[in-house]
Design an enzyme around this catalytic site. Structure first.
Site, PDB file in Angstrom:
ATOM      1  N   SER A   1      30.379 -21.430  24.358  1.00 33.95           N
ATOM      2  CA  SER A   1      29.227 -21.675  23.480  1.00 33.95           C
ATOM      3  C   SER A   1      28.693 -23.085  23.712  1.00 33.95           C
ATOM      4  O   SER A   1      27.483 -23.314  23.707  1.00 33.95           O
ATOM      5  CB  SER A   1      29.637 -21.507  22.017  1.00 33.95           C
ATOM      6  OG  SER A   1      30.110 -20.197  21.792  1.00 33.95           O
TER       7      SER A   1
ATOM      8  N   LYS B   1      41.092 -17.404  21.158  1.00 36.95           N
ATOM      9  CA  LYS B   1      40.473 -18.634  20.673  1.00 36.95           C
ATOM     10  C   LYS B   1      39.775 -18.316  19.368  1.00 36.95           C
ATOM     11  O   LYS B   1      38.898 -17.446  19.333  1.00 36.95           O
ATOM     12  CB  LYS B   1      39.440 -19.165  21.676  1.00 36.95           C
ATOM     13  CG  LYS B   1      38.662 -20.366  21.142  1.00 36.95           C
ATOM     14  CD  LYS B   1      37.489 -20.773  22.012  1.00 36.95           C
ATOM     15  CE  LYS B   1      36.776 -21.977  21.399  1.00 36.95           C
ATOM     16  NZ  LYS B   1      35.526 -22.311  22.122  1.00 36.95           N
TER      17      LYS B   1
END
Lengths: 296, 296, 296, 296
Positions: B46, B165
């Site tokens: 991201s 994650k």
């Protein structure tokens, strides 16, 4: 090149055989749609599993749609990428392959950064660099980012932004947008359950998932509206709602494809991660078609 | 090929010059990161604006990362596509270019269809066909789809699913997952504000956006934890929070890039639709760096 | 009058017999809690079905709590109404009946109007007119309105705002709030799954629903933390998580009450619209208690 | 006792003078509304700040409404409490004071427990014990809990559930509910922006916040529909949208009250935590009234 005009557009499915794009099946479907009164076709939309196709597949599908579509039927291509740069690039490649217009969702990964200013800048840049007209695609239930009416009004003034498809189901959006939008801005209903009330409030037409399965009923609904036969129109609209709800909410794309299989089109299975319809879902689709008087 | 081991991973930014991928700048950044104690790098995350890159750019970036990374530094590549088919294809191309592991978000466009069964089937297929280990990437604030702990536990048993994650910030996820997960399942904290408490509860390390700007402070925080200097660790963690909040919530990727520019890395501007930081944002980043004792 | 001090507070249930408030059962429960190391009790919280009680019932419950609580145990009373006026009025009546502090949720019916300015003004007025200290109660999963850390920091400076209970589970809130808050501001963890990591980051204690069922385990967890036995603390925290998740998320208040019945307290049924636990839920509670080594 | 019949109902505001209930002002407003073509009044609704009133105030307001309402005007009273027990009790007290029907929101504090089964059980019990007809009130934007069409259809069969007010703005709800609902079930539109399209699809009328400010325009819109003057109706509906949006979304209850003050009713200030309208808001209300041809 066909102009996008008022009327009913079917949001087409993308046929796969063992997860491979099956252009021949796609062509057969389109040839049959050509015998309906549809104004045109949307490919690479939410119904079309566009997010599951890569660029090369997307291009082949649009080329096939252009080639298969009868004269006078517009081909609108979904062309959404998160970046302005790749959105423009994709639109212009699809334009070269025959797309008449592009349908573009707001970018939505960086939700908290997609301010009105960021979205305005994005759409203006995309529209400014695109070689075909751009339609804004508002579908907040999937993107998590809404195109607010005030932004739609602003964007309607851009010479290359031709209209908006609203799949939110909130007709207040239409009512807040249309009176203030630039003249000629085409507001297309994307939620089949409010197609008729949308038309009554000024929508130019609809881009409907259920029109892939029951194009004639959708076209007839539009015609009843045009003929001011509102009582019959209302009855047909209400009759279509349970079917539309199953196709677009409770069961989704796999149900549209199953309905196509039942109705003699090629439906087939969706790509993973969409799961094929289970037995209960298949029964429900069959029953809903039966209630519409179709071979269930 | 490097194993993904415990430690701090920096989520790297992707440098652009006039919106064109600038691999030379990327290499310079990585070479500087090589002098830190980071365990490795996440590219195409991201923070890396992965959603703005096409396949070709993604491949070039991973190849460059592999080539620039010092020995012993793992390269984890974000590799998310909505379809299982294209996710697998991308992972395996990136594996061929040197990625040590893949970080995969749940598909999220068809939100209402992403049932636990659909997500399980997706991740099992992707992991089964991927040539490198797969990490699940839970970031519901961006995707609108959460990977529930019960699903993570089930998936942890897959031999090619190496860990998860979690960027949700909800440590309850960790607490519900870790005790029930397969032995060796690596739980990596993706929310910098809870890195230390995550470590305390059993996390194997972190993949941190702020580690792209302040790798040494993040590595030091981890080391303080390993050395059981919990009082100092807590103080450093708390000191890092306002900076982390700005980078990951209030200001986002443009702020990370601006911090890099200030600190002597190459930051540059994000791609559209992300807007560059305005003057107030730039001031805020500078001030936050100052509070950390860095050249603001 | 007892001061609210550091430690573990149990969020008490409200016993009903055939939907009528059963104060005798409540007293029996409290008398048993008095033998634990709890710092005090929260009545009229989310666990206490406060939203199902009218003003008269609320007052009787607080009076009974005061009378039943052993010396040194603080009684914190939930006292939330949507208007400032009625919130103040309720707090002061409960203060007169012996409540040591009030726990106040942000108003949340007019969600879009609950700006930071409106919430600030509300809490300042309530705290200014209340005769006992006020704790802010952040539970966005139920209210849909979050008390942002920046607002909590501002409010911490009010002389009559003593602290905050955070049930969001997001420890980033704590990390953003505590370092900037006024000295002595009591941050109490309301999400049992992150009680230990919250303590590690500086929380003063917890207000825990599971402490109504397993007060001794919660007190022991706190003590292990105080004694710096972090390994054992971590193990106990992780062991408590599945139980806590069932009580506060998957099964809710009816499961807390059922656990009480099993453990020899009075639990009973919730008021409608909460449904009593079904057979599968009852089995699950029994099994979770068994896993904690309790008479399941 | 008046029957609830088809037509336009105004959702009335609750006047306060220095935060004290001002029944005399309320009566003056109602007396003026009596000269309009409204079918009746809703008191204690979202527009009426019902959540800010205690039981005693609620009772006095309903008694005053009954006494002030002209013959033939139904008085519908909002009567929502989180528990079934207190909802029933409140409804029956209000019935004794002259309420013709009760408008009841789904309980919504324990969101995750408000399953279809729990809501069904709640509404059936409330309706079964209520002495006056019950209307379901769907307003998910405020409650966070939606009454799904399938549930509304089931509940429509209860002999004492008379209808539903839908403030969601989603006409798909109407289309999914009405064709399957029990005959005579009254579907009332609560979102002023879709009043006309709602009527076109079969709604029995509307409960409109803007009807408190512009009752004559709302009644005229309804009459144009009844007279099949759809073109004029559409124009009036579209003209009312910006005003309605300001009153119900962007500015809320304080704007309704300010509009009343301008138009010669008593508006006054809302109770805290609602803030009075600021200067920009006041200007906007004035301008929107001007656009409707009213003394702005």
């Amino acid at each position: 090149m066909e102009a996008v005009k008022k009327g009913v557009y079917a949001a087409l499915t993308t046929p796969f055989v063992r997860e491979t794009l099956a252009l021949d099946k796609f062509r057969e479907n389109v040839e049959r749609y050509n015998r309906s009164g549809l104004a045109g076709y949307v490919v690479l939309g939410s119904t079309g599993e566009a997010v599951f196709l890569d660029d090369a597949e997307s291009e082949r599908l649009v080329a096939e749609a252009r080639s298969a579509a009868a004269p006078g039927r517009a081909v609108i291509a979904g062309a959404s990428r998160e970046s302005a740069r790749h959105t423009v690039s994709l639109i212009n490649r699809l334009a070269g392959l025959g797309a008449d217009a592009a349908l573009v969702k707001p970018p939505h990964y960086y939700k908290s950064r997609m301010t009105r200013e960021a979205l305005k800048s994005f759409f203006e840049r995309v529209a400014g660099e695109a070689r075909i007209p751009v339609f804004i695609y508002n579908i907040p239930q999937n993107t998590g980012v809404a195109v607010e009416p005030a932004l739609a009004v602003e964007l309607s003034r851009h010479p290359n932004i031709a209209g908006l498809k609203d799949s939110s189901g909130a007709l207040a959006n239409l009512a807040e947008t249309l009176p203030a939008a630039a003249p000629g801005f085409l507001y297309l209903i994307g939620a089949g359950s409010v197609f008729l009330p949308g038309l009554m409030m000024g929508a130019a037409g609809g881009i409907l998932a259920m029109a892939a399965a029951v194009p004639d009923l959708c076209v007839r609904l539009h015609q009843l509206f045009l003929d001011n036969k509102l009582k019959e129109a209302k009855e047909l609209q209400l009759a279509l709602v349970p079917f539309n709800t199953a196709l677009t909410q409770t069961l989704g794309v796999p149900a549209i494809k199953h309905a196509l299989d039942i109705l003699g089109y090629f439906g087939g299975r969706p790509r993973s991660p969409l799961l094929p319809l289970d037995a209960a879902g298949r029964r429900q689709v069959r029953e809903l078609l039966g209630r519409l008087g179709l071979p269930g």
